[in-house]
Design an enzyme around this catalytic site. Structure first.
Site, short mmCIF file in Angstrom:
data_model
loop_
_atom_site.label_atom_id
_atom_site.label_comp_id
_atom_site.label_asym_id
_atom_site.label_seq_id
_atom_site.Cartn_x
_atom_site.Cartn_y
_atom_site.Cartn_z
N TRP A 121 -7.73 91.29 23.90
CA TRP A 121 -8.54 90.12 23.57
C TRP A 121 -7.79 89.73 22.21
O TRP A 121 -8.27 88.84 21.44
CB TRP A 121 -9.92 90.55 23.33
N LYS A 145 -4.68 89.67 34.58
CA LYS A 145 -5.79 89.92 34.28
C LYS A 145 -6.30 89.91 32.80
O LYS A 145 -5.77 90.81 32.01
CB LYS A 145 -6.29 91.22 34.90
N PRO A 146 -6.60 88.80 32.18
CA PRO A 146 -7.02 88.67 30.73
C PRO A 146 -8.08 89.69 30.54
O PRO A 146 -8.84 90.14 31.14
CB PRO A 146 -7.15 87.31 30.39
N GLY A 198 -2.90 97.12 25.61
CA GLY A 198 -4.21 97.56 25.41
C GLY A 198 -4.17 98.95 24.90
O GLY A 198 -3.36 99.21 24.18
N SER A 199 -5.43 99.53 24.87
CA SER A 199 -5.64 100.87 24.14
C SER A 199 -4.72 102.02 24.87
O SER A 199 -4.45 102.01 26.16
CB SER A 199 -7.03 101.21 24.18
N LEU A 221 0.84 99.82 23.93
CA LEU A 221 -0.12 100.48 23.59
C LEU A 221 -0.70 100.69 22.13
O LEU A 221 -0.09 99.70 21.46
CB LEU A 221 -0.15 102.00 24.26
N CYS A 254 -2.41 95.92 16.69
CA CYS A 254 -1.98 97.35 17.03
C CYS A 254 -0.71 97.61 16.00
O CYS A 254 -0.22 98.65 15.83
CB CYS A 254 -1.29 97.48 18.24
N GLU A 352 -6.75 104.41 15.17
CA GLU A 352 -6.54 103.04 14.85
C GLU A 352 -7.96 102.39 14.43
O GLU A 352 -8.77 102.26 14.93
CB GLU A 352 -6.10 102.40 16.34
N GLU A 429 9.08 93.81 24.70
CA GLU A 429 8.97 92.57 24.93
C GLU A 429 9.70 91.63 23.98
O GLU A 429 9.78 91.83 22.92
CB GLU A 429 7.51 92.30 24.92
P1 ADP Z 1 -8.89 97.10 23.71
O1 ADP Z 1 -9.50 98.14 22.92
O2 ADP Z 1 -7.73 96.28 22.97
O3 ADP Z 1 -9.94 96.16 24.44
P2 ADP Z 1 -8.52 98.10 26.41
O4 ADP Z 1 -7.41 99.10 26.78
O5 ADP Z 1 -10.11 98.55 26.48
O6 ADP Z 1 -8.09 97.92 24.82
O7 ADP Z 1 -8.64 96.63 26.92
C1 ADP Z 1 -7.26 96.11 27.22
C2 ADP Z 1 -7.14 95.45 28.82
O8 ADP Z 1 -7.51 96.51 29.62
C3 ADP Z 1 -8.30 94.48 28.90
O9 ADP Z 1 -7.76 93.50 29.86
C4 ADP Z 1 -9.32 95.26 29.71
O10 ADP Z 1 -10.37 94.57 30.48
C5 ADP Z 1 -8.56 96.09 30.40
N1 ADP Z 1 -9.22 97.44 30.90
C6 ADP Z 1 -10.22 98.15 30.40
N2 ADP Z 1 -10.44 98.96 31.00
C7 ADP Z 1 -9.95 99.07 32.20
C8 ADP Z 1 -9.78 99.76 33.52
N3 ADP Z 1 -10.61 100.76 33.85
N4 ADP Z 1 -8.97 99.30 34.42
C9 ADP Z 1 -8.35 98.28 34.04
N5 ADP Z 1 -8.28 97.29 33.10
C10 ADP Z 1 -9.06 97.96 32.16
#
Ligand code: ADP
Length: 449
Positions: A121, A145-146, A198-199, A221, A254, A352, A429
């Site tokens: 996000w 998938k956003p 993401g995380s 990540l 990040c 972080e 990227e």
């Molecule tokens: P942040 O802390 O930046 O929200 P996340 O890793 O939780 O980081 O989220 C990054 C993306 O991963 C988002 O699109 C979120 O919906 C997706 N996400 C979170 N949990 C899952 C999961 N269990 N399976 C697939 N996608 C996931």
């Protein structure tokens, strides 16, 4: 907080449908010429540019950043479309000299196939465009998938691609139940490549799921960027760099400075200048042109940041600057804060922060600070400030990070090779090799005798 709309809650069935549509569309999309794909990407760039203001406002409403930053994100995103429109026309293979008479050898570059992308996000448009533009340029089809926090920028982007002439099924968007959709995107045999930002925790889990079908994987990540200020640094420049890096997107990035190491001889002057810089920052509604800093993404984020601050304070850290935000009443704001730490085992140093907190530590010598800077499992971005030319090279080579900024915090652009090492990720990227992440080498041998 205010409701701005509703979106469908998709799950496994819709994700499977999207993969099937992408798989079907790949059959004809992979046969298009680079020039045809370039034309569509270039049109999408023009449309993003023309719609900058509309897209920026949508982004502010769903994500919270200031309109000034949202406009910059639209520009940054557009730059990837323009760059990869150009790259689409220059996917060259190799002619390889043979070791056998009469044999002709070649390396062909071909699109990997269906690409599944999961994005966060914090940069709701840029993180998607950075994946989709090179994938399309290479001749791949995509399922996106956003983040469930920010689906609207993604929806607008897909509409723009459609308007630019992208055939049906080439890009597909699924919003909704993250674990259910994620399960399909990481295990479906027709997904050839999985790309995630993401995380670290979720990224590692999804990486594991990709193993069974041996997908090609790119992971962007988390980070824990050190920001080192040596005793010979240009302090004005270092303060401006830290303010920009630390407060961009409210510290929800990040690559933003997470641990600030300042030489003990200059720490007092540095902090005094930093306080002056932080005091200029205007906080409030992102749609107000006057504001530099909007709210955090949600209340959970605020709770996490406050928890890290409490832990540090209990271990003897001292808050040196914070602004009065008591009138900003929705519970999602965090003040730009300067904190100086004595202990080395604070969560602030290990995690972080993802907030506008400049967390400062002092150091005595180069060896000590390098050990601390590299003492993490993260390896995304790092920054340092010095006026010594020899130190620039030495430190740049020693830092165990995918991105290094020497007297510079503006590392990310379409020309950069962006990515992390260690547990911060796999792959890059953007840049001249960015398109390779979406291509396979096919080695062709012809015996012409
Ligand atoms: P942040 O802390 O930046 O929200 P996340 O890793 O939780 O980081 O989220 C990054 C993306 O991963 C988002 O699109 C979120 O919906 C997706 N996400 C979170 N949990 C899952 C999961 N269990 N399976 C697939 N996608 C996931």
């Amino acid at each position: 907080m205010q409701e701005i709309g509703t979106v469908p809650l998709c799950g496994k069935a819709e994700a499977t449908q999207a993969v099937e549509a992408a798989f079907e569309a790949f059959k004809s999309w992979k046969k298009t010429t680079g020039k045809e794909r370039a034309k569509i990407l270039r049109k999408a760039f023009d449309l993003i540019t023309q719609n900058q203001e509309k897209l920026a406002r949508i982004m502010v409403m769903e994500q919270g950043k200031s309109i000034l930053e949202a406009r910059k994100e639209i520009e940054y995103s557009g730059a990837f479309l323009e760059w990869f429109a150009e790259e689409a026309k220059r996917i060259y293979g190799d002619i390889v000299p043979s070791i056998k008479t009469g044999q002709r050898l070649f390396t062909l570059k071909q699109p990997v196939g269906v690409v599944a992308a999961i994005t966060p996000w914090n940069f709701p448009l840029a993180m998607i465009v950075r994946k989709v533009a090179p994938a399309l340029a290479a001749g791949c089809t995509v399922v996106i998938k956003p983040s469930e926090e920010t689906p609207y920028s993604a929806l607008e982007f897909v509409k723009i691609l459609e308007e630019a002439g992208l055939p049906k099924g080439v890009v597909n968007l699924v919003v909704g139940d993250a674990p259910a959709i994620g399960e399909v995107l990481t295990t479906h045999p027709d997904v050839a490549k999985f790309t995630f930002t993401g995380s670290t925790k979720i990224g590692k889990m999804l990486y594991g799921k990709c193993a069974d079908t041996v997908k090609k994987v790119t992971l962007e990540l988390g980070g824990n960027a050190p920001f080192i200020v040596y005793e010979d640094a240009d302090l004005e420049k270092a303060v401006a760099g830290l303010t920009a890096s630390k407060l961009r997107n409210g510290g929800q990035s990040c690559i933003c400075a997470n641990r600030v190491y300042v030489h003990e001889k200059i720490v007092d002057v540095f902090v005094s200048k930093l306080k002056t810089a932080f005091a200029q920052i205007k906080i409030g509604d992102g749609l107000n042109e006057q504001n530099d800093l909007g709210p955090m993404i949600n209340k959970m984020a605020v709770t996490k940041i406050n928890g890290l601050l409490d832990d540090a304070k209990q271990k003897g850290s001292e808050v040196l600057y914070t602004a009065d935000i008591s009138k900003l009443g929705n519970g999602c704001f965090v003040s730009p804060t300067i904190i100086i730490n004595k202990a080395q085992d604070t969560q602030l140093e290990q995690d972080e922060i993802f907030g506008p907190i400049a967390s400062i530590y002092t150091f005595k010598n180069d060896e000590e600070v390098m050990k601390r800077a590299n003492g993490t499992r993260y390896g995304l971005a790092s920054y340092f400030y010095t006026t010594s030319q020899s130190r620039i090279w030495e430190v740049a080579e020693e830092l165990e990070y995918g991105l290094v900024g020497a007297n510079d915090v503006t590392l990310s652009s379409e020309v950069a090779s962006f990515g992390g090492i260690k547990e911060s990720g796999i792959g890059r990227e953007g840049g001249k090799n960015g398109i390779d992440e979406f291509l396979e080498d096919k080695f062709l041998g012809i015996d012409s005798k």
